[in-house]
Design a protein around this motif. Structure first.
Motif, short mmCIF file in Angstrom:
data_model
loop_
_atom_site.label_atom_id
_atom_site.label_comp_id
_atom_site.label_asym_id
_atom_site.label_seq_id
_atom_site.Cartn_x
_atom_site.Cartn_y
_atom_site.Cartn_z
N SER A 150 0.81 -1.21 0.00
CA SER A 150 0.00 0.00 0.00
C SER A 150 0.85 1.26 0.00
O SER A 150 0.48 2.26 -0.62
CB SER A 150 -0.95 0.00 1.21
N GLU A 151 2.00 1.22 0.69
CA GLU A 151 2.84 2.42 0.75
C GLU A 151 3.50 2.72 -0.60
O GLU A 151 4.04 3.81 -0.81
CB GLU A 151 3.91 2.28 1.84
N GLY B 124 -12.59 -9.24 2.62
CA GLY B 124 -13.54 -8.49 3.44
C GLY B 124 -13.23 -7.01 3.55
O GLY B 124 -14.01 -6.26 4.15
N MET B 125 -12.12 -6.57 2.98
CA MET B 125 -11.77 -5.15 3.06
C MET B 125 -12.57 -4.36 2.03
O MET B 125 -12.72 -4.77 0.89
CB MET B 125 -10.27 -4.97 2.83
N ALA C 32 -9.90 -1.39 -0.98
CA ALA C 32 -10.43 -2.39 -1.91
C ALA C 32 -10.42 -1.85 -3.33
O ALA C 32 -10.09 -2.58 -4.28
CB ALA C 32 -11.85 -2.79 -1.50
N ARG C 33 -10.76 -0.58 -3.50
CA ARG C 33 -10.74 0.03 -4.84
C ARG C 33 -9.32 0.09 -5.39
O ARG C 33 -9.09 -0.17 -6.58
CB ARG C 33 -11.36 1.42 -4.80
N ASP C 34 -8.36 0.44 -4.52
CA ASP C 34 -6.96 0.50 -4.97
C ASP C 34 -6.46 -0.87 -5.41
O ASP C 34 -5.78 -1.00 -6.44
CB ASP C 34 -6.07 1.02 -3.83
N LEU C 35 -6.81 -1.89 -4.63
CA LEU C 35 -6.39 -3.24 -5.01
C LEU C 35 -7.01 -3.65 -6.33
O LEU C 35 -6.32 -4.22 -7.19
CB LEU C 35 -6.76 -4.24 -3.92
N HIS D 103 -10.86 -11.39 -8.41
CA HIS D 103 -9.70 -10.69 -8.96
C HIS D 103 -9.04 -11.45 -10.10
O HIS D 103 -7.98 -11.05 -10.58
CB HIS D 103 -8.69 -10.43 -7.84
N GLN D 104 -9.66 -12.55 -10.52
CA GLN D 104 -9.17 -13.36 -11.63
C GLN D 104 -7.70 -13.77 -11.43
O GLN D 104 -6.86 -13.62 -12.31
CB GLN D 104 -9.35 -12.60 -12.95
#
Length: 276
Positions: free
Chosen positions: A2-3, A29-30, A35-38, A77-78
Motif C-alpha cells: 500500500s505504501e 472483506g476489506m 479495496a478500490r486501490d487493489l 480478482h481473476q
C-alpha cells in the motif's frame, strides 16, 4: 504494497515488476478505498496469492468457510495462483508462526488428503511452499523426500523457495543443491527468493527483511540451470528500501534469467515477481 501504490501507479518510467504477490488474508472483506486501490492493481497487472493461515499440516479440521472466501477472492480478482506453506499454523488457535510438520510417511499421507480436500473447494491446484525450519521433530524422511511425497500423493504444485532451501542447508547441514535436484521440476509453478538474518553463522532465520546474499543468488542460478527458468518472486516484508533499490533486486533476477539463455521470454509463463 500500500505504501508503494502511488509511486507504482504514477511513475510510468519505472521498470516495474511483471507480477505482484499478496496475502489474501490481508484483503478479504476489506472495503472502501483500499479495496478500490487493489482492484485497480489487479485489473492492470498479474497477481499471485500467497496464504498465511490455511495450516495444511495442522491437526484441526480445515477451515472450509475460509477456503470458500479465498476461492471467491481469487475469482473476483481473476487470480489463478494460490500458494500456501507446507507447515501448520493452527492448533485450535493461530500460532503466528510456521511450525514444522513431522516428516513421516503417515504425515505425508495426512497432508496430501487435506490438500486434495482444499483443492476441491478452491477449484484449482494448491501450490505448496517448502518452508524454513529450525527443528526436525520425529523425522523419518529427508525434507526432499517428504515434499516430493506430498506433491505426488495430492497432485498439487510446488512453490520452490530458494532462500528456504539455503537456510535449511545451514540449519540442518543438508545439501542445498541436492535438494533442488530432487524436486519434481514439472511441478514447480514459481520460485521465491529473499533475504534472511545471518547474525549466527550456524542458525539462519528467514526474515524477508534483508538483502538477498550472494550464496542465495548463486543457488537461484543453479535452480534455473537444473529445472529451467520459472517466475521468481522477490520477498521483502519489512525494512523495505526505496522503490528503486527494491526494483534493482528484481532486475538482478532478470539478469540471471537472461544469462541462462534457455528460452526465457517475457510472457505470462516466464516472468519476474516483486513482493507486494
Amino acid at each position: 504494497m500500500s505504501e508503494l501504490y502511488a509511486e507504482l501507479l504514477s511513475n510510468k518510467g519505472l521498470n516495474k515488476p511483471d507480477f505482484y504477490e499478496i496475502a489474501p488474508e490481508n484483503w478479504i472483506g476489506m472495503g472502501g478505498r483500499y479495496a478500490r486501490d487493489l482492484r485497480a492493481f489487479t485489473e492492470r497487472y498479474s497477481f499471485a496469492c500467497h496464504g498465511l493461515s490455511l495450516s495444511i499440516g495442522g491437526i484441526s479440521p480445515l477451515n472450509i468457510e475460509f477456503l470458500k472466501q479465498v476461492r471467491d477472492f481469487l475469482d473476483t480478482h481473476q487470480i489463478d495462483v494460490y500458494s500456501e506453506h507446507l507447515s501448520y499454523t493452527n492448533d485450535g488457535s493461530y500460532l503466528y508462526d510456521l511450525m514444522p510438520i513431522p516428516m513421516t510417511l503417515d504425515a505425508a499421507k495426512y497432508v496430501a488428503d487435506r490438500v486434495i480436500q482444499a483443492q476441491e473447494i478452491l477449484g484449482r491446484r494448491l501450490i505448496l511452499e517448502n518452508v524454513s525450519t529450525y527443528a526436525m521433530p520425529n523425522a523419518e524422511m529427508s525434507e526432499a523426500e517428504f515434499v516430493s511425497e506430498v506433491i505426488r500423493r495430492s497432485d498439487c504444485e510446488l512453490l520452490l523457495d530458494v532462500n528456504n532451501v539455503y537456510v535449511n542447508s545451514i540449519n540442518h547441514g543438508s545439501n542445498a543443491h541436492a535438494f533442488i535436484q530432487a524436486m519434481p521440476a514439472e511441478r514447480v509453478r514459481y520460485l521465491h527468493i529473499a533475504g534472511h538474518d545471518g547474525e549466527d553463522p550456524t542458525l539462519l532465520i528467514d526474515t524477508h527483511g534483508d538483502d538477498v546474499i550472494a550464496p542465495v543468488w548463486q543457488l537461484l542460478q543453479f535452480t534455473y540451470e537444473t529445472i529451467g527458468i520459472r517466475p521468481t518472486l522477490l520477498e521483502r516484508d519489512f525494512n523495505v528500501p526505496a522503490l528503486d533499490t527494491l526494483l534493482a533486486e528484481v532486475d538482478h533476477i532478470r539478469q540471471i534469467q537472461t544469462k541462462q539463455k534457455i528460452g526465457f521470454v517475457n510472457t505470462s509463463d516466464e516472468q519476474n515477481y516483486a513482493s507486494a
